[in-house]
Design a protein around this motif. Structure first.
Motif, PDB file in Angstrom:
ATOM      1  N   ARG A 222       0.989  -1.257   0.062  1.00  0.00           N
ATOM      2  CA  ARG A 222       0.011  -0.009  -0.069  1.00  0.00           C
ATOM      3  C   ARG A 222       0.995   1.208   0.107  1.00  0.00           C
ATOM      4  NH1 ARG A 222      -5.260   0.918   3.588  1.00  0.00           N
ATOM      5  NH2 ARG A 222      -5.989  -0.709   2.233  1.00  0.00           N
ATOM      6  N   TYR A 223       1.998   1.147   0.637  1.00  0.00           N
ATOM      7  CA  TYR A 223       3.062   2.436   0.723  1.00  0.00           C
ATOM      8  C   TYR A 223       3.207   2.767  -0.599  1.00  0.00           C
ATOM      9  CZ  TYR A 223       6.960   5.220   1.363  1.00  0.00           C
ATOM     10  OH  TYR A 223       7.982   6.232   1.403  1.00  0.00           O
ATOM     11  N   GLU A 224       3.825   1.773  -1.449  1.00  0.00           N
ATOM     12  CA  GLU A 224       4.262   1.716  -2.853  1.00  0.00           C
ATOM     13  C   GLU A 224       3.103   2.442  -3.662  1.00  0.00           C
ATOM     14  OE1 GLU A 224       7.717  -1.326  -3.043  1.00  0.00           O
ATOM     15  OE2 GLU A 224       5.693  -2.103  -3.542  1.00  0.00           O
ATOM     16  N   LEU A 225       1.875   2.376  -3.129  1.00  0.00           N
ATOM     17  CA  LEU A 225       0.799   2.887  -4.050  1.00  0.00           C
ATOM     18  C   LEU A 225       0.552   4.288  -3.669  1.00  0.00           C
ATOM     19  CD1 LEU A 225      -1.549  -0.187  -4.407  1.00  0.00           C
ATOM     20  CD2 LEU A 225      -0.122   0.767  -6.323  1.00  0.00           C
ATOM     21  N   GLN A 226       0.411   4.519  -2.527  1.00  0.00           N
ATOM     22  CA  GLN A 226       0.161   5.919  -1.673  1.00  0.00           C
ATOM     23  C   GLN A 226       1.157   6.787  -1.061  1.00  0.00           C
ATOM     24  OE1 GLN A 226      -2.685   4.476   1.246  1.00  0.00           O
ATOM     25  NE2 GLN A 226      -4.469   3.756  -0.260  1.00  0.00           N
ATOM     26  N   HIS A 227       2.234   6.058  -0.812  1.00  0.00           N
ATOM     27  CA  HIS A 227       3.423   6.862  -0.202  1.00  0.00           C
ATOM     28  C   HIS A 227       3.034   7.418   1.151  1.00  0.00           C
ATOM     29  CE1 HIS A 227       6.132   6.061  -3.725  1.00  0.00           C
ATOM     30  NE2 HIS A 227       4.958   6.223  -4.600  1.00  0.00           N
ATOM     31  N   ASP A 228       2.280   6.831   1.827  1.00  0.00           N
ATOM     32  CA  ASP A 228       1.908   7.280   3.223  1.00  0.00           C
ATOM     33  C   ASP A 228       2.701   6.589   3.915  1.00  0.00           C
ATOM     34  OD1 ASP A 228       0.573   7.758   5.612  1.00  0.00           O
ATOM     35  OD2 ASP A 228      -1.586   7.304   4.897  1.00  0.00           O
ATOM     36  N   ALA A 229       3.234   7.611   4.941  1.00  0.00           N
ATOM     37  CA  ALA A 229       4.228   7.277   5.866  1.00  0.00           C
ATOM     38  C   ALA A 229       3.794   6.293   6.860  1.00  0.00           C
ATOM     39  CB  ALA A 229       5.215   8.351   6.481  1.00  0.00           C
ATOM     40  N   GLU A 230       2.467   6.456   7.127  1.00  0.00           N
ATOM     41  CA  GLU A 230       1.644   5.593   8.103  1.00  0.00           C
ATOM     42  C   GLU A 230       2.025   4.166   7.803  1.00  0.00           C
ATOM     43  OE1 GLU A 230      -2.527   4.902  10.522  1.00  0.00           O
ATOM     44  OE2 GLU A 230      -2.287   6.460   8.869  1.00  0.00           O
ATOM     45  N   CYS A 231       1.879   3.919   6.508  1.00  0.00           N
ATOM     46  CA  CYS A 231       1.776   2.487   5.969  1.00  0.00           C
ATOM     47  C   CYS A 231       3.466   1.824   6.351  1.00  0.00           C
ATOM     48  CB  CYS A 231       1.635   2.343   4.257  1.00  0.00           C
ATOM     49  SG  CYS A 231       0.043   2.864   3.993  1.00  0.00           S
ATOM     50  N   LEU A 232       4.236   2.646   6.236  1.00  0.00           N
ATOM     51  CA  LEU A 232       5.501   2.159   6.472  1.00  0.00           C
ATOM     52  C   LEU A 232       5.575   2.056   8.291  1.00  0.00           C
ATOM     53  CD1 LEU A 232       8.391   4.213   4.839  1.00  0.00           C
ATOM     54  CD2 LEU A 232       8.040   1.832   4.685  1.00  0.00           C
ATOM     55  N   ASP A 233       5.222   2.713   8.822  1.00  0.00           N
ATOM     56  CA  ASP A 233       5.101   2.360  10.330  1.00  0.00           C
ATOM     57  C   ASP A 233       4.346   1.067  10.585  1.00  0.00           C
ATOM     58  OD1 ASP A 233       6.689   4.998  10.710  1.00  0.00           O
ATOM     59  OD2 ASP A 233       4.752   6.224  11.009  1.00  0.00           O
ATOM     60  N   ARG A 234       3.248   1.087  10.115  1.00  0.00           N
ATOM     61  CA  ARG A 234       2.521  -0.180  10.361  1.00  0.00           C
ATOM     62  C   ARG A 234       3.281  -1.434  10.217  1.00  0.00           C
ATOM     63  NH1 ARG A 234      -3.374   0.287  10.810  1.00  0.00           N
ATOM     64  NH2 ARG A 234      -4.147   2.647  11.209  1.00  0.00           N
ATOM     65  N   ALA A 235       3.843  -1.304   8.827  1.00  0.00           N
ATOM     66  CA  ALA A 235       4.818  -2.395   8.447  1.00  0.00           C
ATOM     67  C   ALA A 235       5.812  -2.749   9.286  1.00  0.00           C
ATOM     68  CB  ALA A 235       5.425  -2.227   7.060  1.00  0.00           C
ATOM     69  N   ARG A 236       6.683  -1.758   9.965  1.00  0.00           N
ATOM     70  CA  ARG A 236       7.732  -1.969  10.767  1.00  0.00           C
ATOM     71  C   ARG A 236       7.007  -2.621  12.080  1.00  0.00           C
ATOM     72  NH1 ARG A 236      12.987  -0.935  11.506  1.00  0.00           N
ATOM     73  NH2 ARG A 236      12.777   0.405   9.350  1.00  0.00           N
ATOM     74  N   GLN A 237       5.874  -2.235  12.327  1.00  0.00           N
ATOM     75  CA  GLN A 237       5.281  -2.780  13.742  1.00  0.00           C
ATOM     76  C   GLN A 237       4.931  -4.023  13.716  1.00  0.00           C
ATOM     77  OE1 GLN A 237       1.675  -0.260  14.768  1.00  0.00           O
ATOM     78  NE2 GLN A 237       2.777   1.554  14.637  1.00  0.00           N
TER      79      GLN A 237
END
Length: 263
Positions: A222-237
């Motif tokens: 999803r981050y690769e589609l939307q570039h929303d930093a929250e997606c990166l945070d959720r992935a790291r969690q």
């Protein structure tokens, strides 16, 4: 095998040629009419090599050419119908019926005889929205991956989940999430992994580890589609939670992907 029409698939004839008595059928094919795509473009079978499964045909203008026998169709004659019928057993008919049912579900590959019962049982469970026993699910998904695509795997697992009580079985959720992602349906797959956020999710530790790792990868999609930093945070969690349960190569790959996207 349908012997009522004007022609028959050479691919259907091929197994009969290797049976005891198949030589009689092979001899009967010499001189028979053969075509590949256009039934009006008939050729005549000159020879048949069972080892290479090649047929040599002659065109009306005298030209000759070798073709894969299974690529075409043979025009039926009364002697050929008799020769085929003599070799075509009730077991062959049962196998063909299973092949047809499996093909109707969406599988396009020819299924090996030993795999027919297991795959058909998985399909019939899906068609009745019934959750098979775990061992049957494992075998059904293995065969779906062997003969089909992620689309057929998702179709099976999705129907099985329709027949499952809540919470759903983790192995099916994991399989469906993977198949949906491979089918390009990442949003649906991510929604499916919400199961790991529930307290009473019915997952064991290994299922939790796998599903939370999948969830992390889907957040990165999803981050690769939307570039929303929250997606990166959720992935790291998700990666942290997975690693805490137990280190794995899948989680290491998830961390590497996160690091690459954060640069």
């Amino acid at each position: 095998m349908d012997l009522e029409g004007e022609d028959v698939s050479a691919e259907a004839i091929l197994p009969l040629l290797h049976k005891p008595g198949g030589q009689h059928l092979a001899e009967g094919l010499i001189g028979a009419s053969f075509y590949v795509d256009d039934p009006d473009a008939l050729t005549t079978i000159v020879s048949l090599d069972l080892r290479s499964r090649a047929v040599r045909v002659q065109f009306p203008d005298g030209r000759a050419r070798s073709l894969p026998f299974a690529s075409g169709y043979v025009l039926l004659t009364p002697p050929l119908v008799s020769a085929i019928s003599a070799l075509h057993t009730t077991a062959d008919e049962a196998s063909e019926r299973m092949q047809q049912k499996i093909a109707a579900f969406g599988f396009r590959s020819k299924i090996e005889d030993d795999d027919l019962p297991g795959l058909l049982a998985a399909i019939e469970a899906a068609q009745s929205y019934r959750l098979p026993w775990r061992e049957e699910r494992i075998e059904g998904l293995r065969l779906a991956r062997k003969y089909g695509t992620a689309r057929e795997e998702a179709k099976l697992a999705s129907a099985w989940l329709e027949g499952a009580i809540d919470p759903p079985p983790g192995d099916v959720v994991i399989a469906l999430a993977s198949a949906l992602r491979d089918s390009g349906k990442s949003i649906e797959a991510l929604s499916l992994t919400d199961l790991v956020t529930r307290k009473a999710n019915g997952l064991d530790r290994e299922e939790t580890r796998v599903l939370v790792t999948q969830r992390g990868a889907l957040w990165l999609d999803r981050y690769e589609l939307q570039h929303d930093a929250e997606c990166l945070d959720r992935a790291r969690q998700c990666a942290k939670r997975s690693w805490a349960i137990g280190p794995s190569e899948e989680c290491s790959m998830l961390y590497r992907r996160i690091d690459k996207l954060e640069r």
